[in-house]
Motif scaffolding. Sequence first.
Motif, PDB file in Angstrom:
ATOM      1  N   GLY A  21       0.812  -1.213   0.000  1.00 45.47           N
ATOM      2  CA  GLY A  21       0.000   0.000   0.000  1.00 45.47           C
ATOM      3  C   GLY A  21       0.839   1.254   0.000  1.00 45.47           C
ATOM      4  N   ARG A  22       1.985   1.175   0.659  1.00 53.04           N
ATOM      5  CA  ARG A  22       2.848   2.352   0.751  1.00 53.04           C
ATOM      6  C   ARG A  22       4.278   1.910   0.419  1.00 53.04           C
ATOM      7  N   LEU A  23       4.978   2.704  -0.358  1.00 48.51           N
ATOM      8  CA  LEU A  23       6.342   2.360  -0.749  1.00 48.51           C
ATOM      9  C   LEU A  23       7.342   3.271  -0.068  1.00 48.51           C
ATOM     10  N   THR A  24       8.441   2.685   0.393  1.00 51.92           N
ATOM     11  CA  THR A  24       9.561   3.482   0.893  1.00 51.92           C
ATOM     12  C   THR A  24      10.577   3.601  -0.229  1.00 51.92           C
ATOM     13  N   GLU A  25      11.515   4.475  -0.062  1.00 53.59           N
ATOM     14  CA  GLU A  25      12.574   4.630  -1.065  1.00 53.59           C
ATOM     15  C   GLU A  25      13.355   3.326  -1.210  1.00 53.59           C
ATOM     16  N   ALA A  26      13.521   2.611  -0.092  1.00 54.63           N
ATOM     17  CA  ALA A  26      14.232   1.324  -0.124  1.00 54.63           C
ATOM     18  C   ALA A  26      13.453   0.294  -0.946  1.00 54.63           C
ATOM     19  N   ASP A  27      12.107   0.296  -0.842  1.00 51.69           N
ATOM     20  CA  ASP A  27      11.274  -0.615  -1.638  1.00 51.69           C
ATOM     21  C   ASP A  27      11.489  -0.375  -3.125  1.00 51.69           C
ATOM     22  N   VAL A  28      11.454   0.898  -3.503  1.00 47.57           N
ATOM     23  CA  VAL A  28      11.597   1.258  -4.919  1.00 47.57           C
ATOM     24  C   VAL A  28      12.969   0.847  -5.428  1.00 47.57           C
ATOM     25  N   VAL A  56      14.912   6.139 -14.736  1.00 45.90           N
ATOM     26  CA  VAL A  56      13.761   5.627 -13.979  1.00 45.90           C
ATOM     27  C   VAL A  56      13.884   5.986 -12.500  1.00 45.90           C
ATOM     28  N   GLN A  57      15.073   5.763 -11.932  1.00 43.77           N
ATOM     29  CA  GLN A  57      15.248   5.978 -10.491  1.00 43.77           C
ATOM     30  C   GLN A  57      15.062   7.444 -10.110  1.00 43.77           C
ATOM     31  N   GLU A  58      15.548   8.346 -10.962  1.00 43.28           N
ATOM     32  CA  GLU A  58      15.412   9.777 -10.666  1.00 43.28           C
ATOM     33  C   GLU A  58      13.944  10.171 -10.548  1.00 43.28           C
ATOM     34  N   ARG A  59      13.092   9.546 -11.380  1.00 40.59           N
ATOM     35  CA  ARG A  59      11.661   9.853 -11.350  1.00 40.59           C
ATOM     36  C   ARG A  59      10.922   9.055 -10.284  1.00 40.59           C
ATOM     37  N   ALA A  60      11.349   7.809 -10.053  1.00 39.06           N
ATOM     38  CA  ALA A  60      10.581   6.897  -9.195  1.00 39.06           C
ATOM     39  C   ALA A  60      10.760   7.149  -7.701  1.00 39.06           C
ATOM     40  N   VAL A  61      11.847   7.792  -7.297  1.00 40.53           N
ATOM     41  CA  VAL A  61      12.042   8.015  -5.853  1.00 40.53           C
ATOM     42  C   VAL A  61      11.601   9.413  -5.445  1.00 40.53           C
ATOM     43  N   GLY A  62      10.947  10.111  -6.340  1.00 45.77           N
ATOM     44  CA  GLY A  62      10.434  11.444  -6.006  1.00 45.77           C
ATOM     45  C   GLY A  62       9.292  11.364  -5.015  1.00 45.77           C
ATOM     46  N   GLN A  63       9.073  12.436  -4.287  1.00 40.37           N
ATOM     47  CA  GLN A  63       8.028  12.465  -3.247  1.00 40.37           C
ATOM     48  C   GLN A  63       6.626  12.282  -3.829  1.00 40.37           C
ATOM     49  N   ASP A  64       6.400  12.806  -5.046  1.00 39.13           N
ATOM     50  CA  ASP A  64       5.078  12.676  -5.664  1.00 39.13           C
ATOM     51  C   ASP A  64       4.705  11.214  -5.873  1.00 39.13           C
ATOM     52  N   VAL A  65       5.723  10.411  -6.181  1.00 36.12           N
ATOM     53  CA  VAL A  65       5.478   8.989  -6.406  1.00 36.12           C
ATOM     54  C   VAL A  65       5.289   8.260  -5.085  1.00 36.12           C
ATOM     55  N   LEU A  66       6.209   8.464  -4.163  1.00 36.43           N
ATOM     56  CA  LEU A  66       6.176   7.729  -2.896  1.00 36.43           C
ATOM     57  C   LEU A  66       4.941   8.060  -2.068  1.00 36.43           C
ATOM     58  N   ASN A  67       4.444   9.287  -2.166  1.00 38.46           N
ATOM     59  CA  ASN A  67       3.297   9.702  -1.367  1.00 38.46           C
ATOM     60  C   ASN A  67       1.987   9.669  -2.163  1.00 38.46           C
ATOM     61  N   GLY A  68       2.049   9.164  -3.384  1.00 38.04           N
ATOM     62  CA  GLY A  68       0.850   9.125  -4.231  1.00 38.04           C
ATOM     63  C   GLY A  68      -0.155   8.096  -3.748  1.00 38.04           C
ATOM     64  N   LEU A  69      -1.365   8.168  -4.333  1.00 37.00           N
ATOM     65  CA  LEU A  69      -2.431   7.250  -3.945  1.00 37.00           C
ATOM     66  C   LEU A  69      -2.107   5.809  -4.314  1.00 37.00           C
ATOM     67  N   VAL A  75       5.182   3.763 -10.307  1.00 34.67           N
ATOM     68  CA  VAL A  75       6.513   3.262 -10.677  1.00 34.67           C
ATOM     69  C   VAL A  75       6.422   2.492 -12.004  1.00 34.67           C
ATOM     70  N   ILE A  76       5.397   1.660 -12.136  1.00 30.32           N
ATOM     71  CA  ILE A  76       5.203   0.888 -13.374  1.00 30.32           C
ATOM     72  C   ILE A  76       5.012   1.833 -14.554  1.00 30.32           C
ATOM     73  N   LYS A  77       4.243   2.894 -14.333  1.00 34.52           N
ATOM     74  CA  LYS A  77       3.995   3.894 -15.385  1.00 34.52           C
ATOM     75  C   LYS A  77       5.312   4.543 -15.826  1.00 34.52           C
ATOM     76  N   ILE A  78       6.170   4.834 -14.876  1.00 42.22           N
ATOM     77  CA  ILE A  78       7.466   5.455 -15.191  1.00 42.22           C
ATOM     78  C   ILE A  78       8.335   4.491 -15.993  1.00 42.22           C
ATOM     79  N   VAL A  79       8.389   3.222 -15.564  1.00 42.24           N
ATOM     80  CA  VAL A  79       9.178   2.216 -16.289  1.00 42.24           C
ATOM     81  C   VAL A  79       8.665   2.089 -17.727  1.00 42.24           C
ATOM     82  N   ASN A  80       7.349   2.083 -17.873  1.00 39.97           N
ATOM     83  CA  ASN A  80       6.751   1.980 -19.206  1.00 39.97           C
ATOM     84  C   ASN A  80       7.146   3.164 -20.083  1.00 39.97           C
TER      85      ASN A  80
END
Length: 449
Positions: A21-28, A56-69, A75-80
């Motif tokens: 449900g919630r991702l940490t930077e370590a999870d990503v 990918v990492q520069e975008r995926a560890v941003g606060q908007d991603v980690l705190n998103g709904l 993260v999958i969207k960014i990889v795509n």
Amino acid sequence: MAFESLSDKLQNIFKNLRSKGRLTEADVKASLKEVKMALLEADVSFKVVKQFMKAVQERAVGQDVLNGLNPGQMVIKIVNEEMVNLMGAETTEIALQPAGEITVLMMMGLQGAGKTTTTAKIAGKLKSKGRKPLLVACDIYRPAAIQQLQINGDKQGVEVFSMGDKNKPVNIAKAAIEHASKNGHNVVILDTAGRLHVDEDMMNELIEIKENVTVNQSLLVVDAMTGQDAVNVASMFDEKIGIDGVILTKLDGDTRGGAALSIRAVTGKPILYIGMGEKLSDLEQFYPDRMASRILGMGDVLTLIEKVQNDIDEDKAREMERKLRKAEFGFDDYLEQMQQIKKMGGLSDLLGMIPGMGAQMKNIDEVVDDKAMSRVEAMILSMTPQERSNPSVLNPSRKKRIADGAGVNISEVNRLVKQFEQGKKMMKQLPGMMGGKMGGKRGKFRLPF
């Protein structure tokens, strides 16, 4: 199937991401490390993987991603999106001169990559778009190369220009362009010689053709199954001859897919088409976004719709719809539907284009077994016309004769007849099923099964 191993690994990684449900930077970072290993194992260039993972990492560890709904989905969207960028972002067509002028395409590649077959496939594609192509046999070294081109040209309904194997390829190319000018051809496709490896003689021959003939597009055919070697070959050809686009063949085989993900990034040259089989119709336009969707297990509905619209006869589809509604179809209709599926690449290919089906394919192998479809085809072809139209006459002795004729056990014939009868019963119970979104005037999209 192409990218099967890579696709499976990425889907498992993303499944774990979605479950949180919630991702940490370590999870990503842990998940992206697994993505990196999956790409390297798929034979993607190390430099390309490094650049890709950084983006990918520069975008995926941003606060908007980690705190998103839905951070996992983000993260999958960014990889795509980054995968699409890696393969070229935009679809590229072969650049053709205006219809009143002659476009000269020079096909290049190593022996075994499928260059001659691909050359004929390209001719067929251009013919279907209203062009009048001329195939030119410039491979004077490989035994039967000229004959192979002539056979494929005949199948495509495209003229083949040949001067045998005693003239220099550059002179053949010159004469072919003169012939094209006099006979109204507006595309000349030169099938040049390949070698087992890149050598000086091959390169000099190609350079000589380009120095004496105005070549509008130099197209390289590479074998996707050779992985990183395909990328190295593309780099060498581009450095010595210059290439305008790449056609990847054998992408239907057990390939790791690294070439498709690396070529654009390494050479800067677009992938124009992908070869998905041996048949002359098995050539698809390369769409980076659709390929990324396939790799990530998101399906490819647009290609599926195009296949159906291109390969399904509308009148036949309406007639089949009528028969299904009234449960009037027989084994001949069943056979015709199977042949339509085979024409579009097989049931497993079609199901793989439906979103969410990729991950389920392994659980339904027996349902989408294309070899099983061939056995069914053999059983139906072993029936008499009466038996196909009226299966109720199939007694044990007839079934034994059918089994012997098809080379199968009688239990398979019994199973086929039972499934067929169950299908008819189901259609009687669901008379409105084919009249909704999939049929009638409200929609042209129909699957042939």
